[in-house]
Scaffold this motif. Structure first.
Motif, PDB file in Angstrom:
ATOM      1  N   TYR A 161       0.809  -1.218   0.000  1.00  0.00           N
ATOM      2  CA  TYR A 161       0.000   0.000   0.000  1.00  0.00           C
ATOM      3  C   TYR A 161       0.838   1.262   0.000  1.00  0.00           C
ATOM      4  O   TYR A 161       2.015   1.251   0.330  1.00  0.00           O
ATOM      5  N   ALA A 162       0.163   2.352  -0.421  1.00  0.00           N
ATOM      6  CA  ALA A 162       0.766   3.679  -0.476  1.00  0.00           C
ATOM      7  C   ALA A 162      -0.274   4.699  -0.032  1.00  0.00           C
ATOM      8  O   ALA A 162      -1.455   4.565  -0.341  1.00  0.00           O
ATOM      9  N   THR A 163       0.162   5.723   0.689  1.00  0.00           N
ATOM     10  CA  THR A 163      -0.732   6.790   1.132  1.00  0.00           C
ATOM     11  C   THR A 163      -1.084   7.689  -0.045  1.00  0.00           C
ATOM     12  O   THR A 163      -0.223   8.052  -0.842  1.00  0.00           O
ATOM     13  N   LEU A 164      -2.369   8.048  -0.151  1.00  0.00           N
ATOM     14  CA  LEU A 164      -2.843   8.898  -1.240  1.00  0.00           C
ATOM     15  C   LEU A 164      -2.880  10.364  -0.805  1.00  0.00           C
ATOM     16  O   LEU A 164      -3.287  10.676   0.314  1.00  0.00           O
ATOM     17  N   GLY A 165      -2.469  11.240  -1.696  1.00  0.00           N
ATOM     18  CA  GLY A 165      -2.492  12.669  -1.408  1.00  0.00           C
ATOM     19  C   GLY A 165      -3.832  13.302  -1.729  1.00  0.00           C
ATOM     20  O   GLY A 165      -4.265  14.248  -1.076  1.00  0.00           O
ATOM     21  N   ALA A 166      -4.512  12.799  -2.751  1.00  0.00           N
ATOM     22  CA  ALA A 166      -5.817  13.330  -3.165  1.00  0.00           C
ATOM     23  C   ALA A 166      -6.762  12.162  -3.422  1.00  0.00           C
ATOM     24  O   ALA A 166      -7.029  11.799  -4.566  1.00  0.00           O
TER      25      ALA A 166
END
Length: 160
Positions: free
Chosen positions: A125-130
């Motif tokens: 997983y990766a954190t989303l900015g928008a």
């Protein structure tokens, strides 16, 4: 005599040549109008939001590529389990280079979670900015081998 009178009239050829072109005030007004239009376009485009969306697109693409390689590792003859870390994929030639998360500086690898010492289920997983789902809270792009798909989830919901 008529020629000498024509030369002294206010609308002679010399006077017309001096009036061709724009005055300084006219040029300044045009520049001001262009500046206002440029500012309006920048507000409408919102470059910060577009940058976050571009970073999210890269993150989603990278997580998908990592998921493909993790599955390839799993189905390799005789294995039947997932790698213990993402670095195994580059060490064994599944990936030439490990992709990095564009939202975190300095360059950081994507998050990888396993369920045991010999993993039978994993999540990347990766954190989303928008995020597109909701703007409140922290949202991540999560691939889980249990579901076999990637989707937007809350930060705590991405477990193997």
């Amino acid at each position: 005599m008529i020629r000498s009178i024509i030369n002294y009239l206010p609308f002679t050829i010399n006077h017309r040549q001096r009036r061709l072109g724009f005055t300084l005030i006219e040029l300044l007004i045009v520049i001001a109008i262009l500046g206002i239009l440029a500012a309006a376009v920048l507000v409408a485009i919102n470059p910060a939001k577009r940058t976050k969306q571009a970073q999210d697109a890269k993150s989603k693409n990278d997580v998908g590529a990592l998921a493909t390689e993790v599955q390839a590792y799993y189905v390799s003859p005789g294995l039947g389990y997932y790698p213990t870390s993402l670095e195994v994929l580059t060490a064994q030639g599944y990936l030439k280079q490990m992709p990095t998360d564009p939202t975190i500086l300095p360059a950081t690898k994507y998050a990888y979670a396993t369920n045991a010492a010999v993993p039978t289920e994993v999540s990347i997983y990766a954190t989303l900015g928008a995020p597109t789902t909701n703007t409140s809270g922290t949202w991540i792009w999560c691939y889980q081998t249990t579901t076999g798909k990637a989707q937007e989830l809350t930060n705590t919901a991405c477990t193997p």
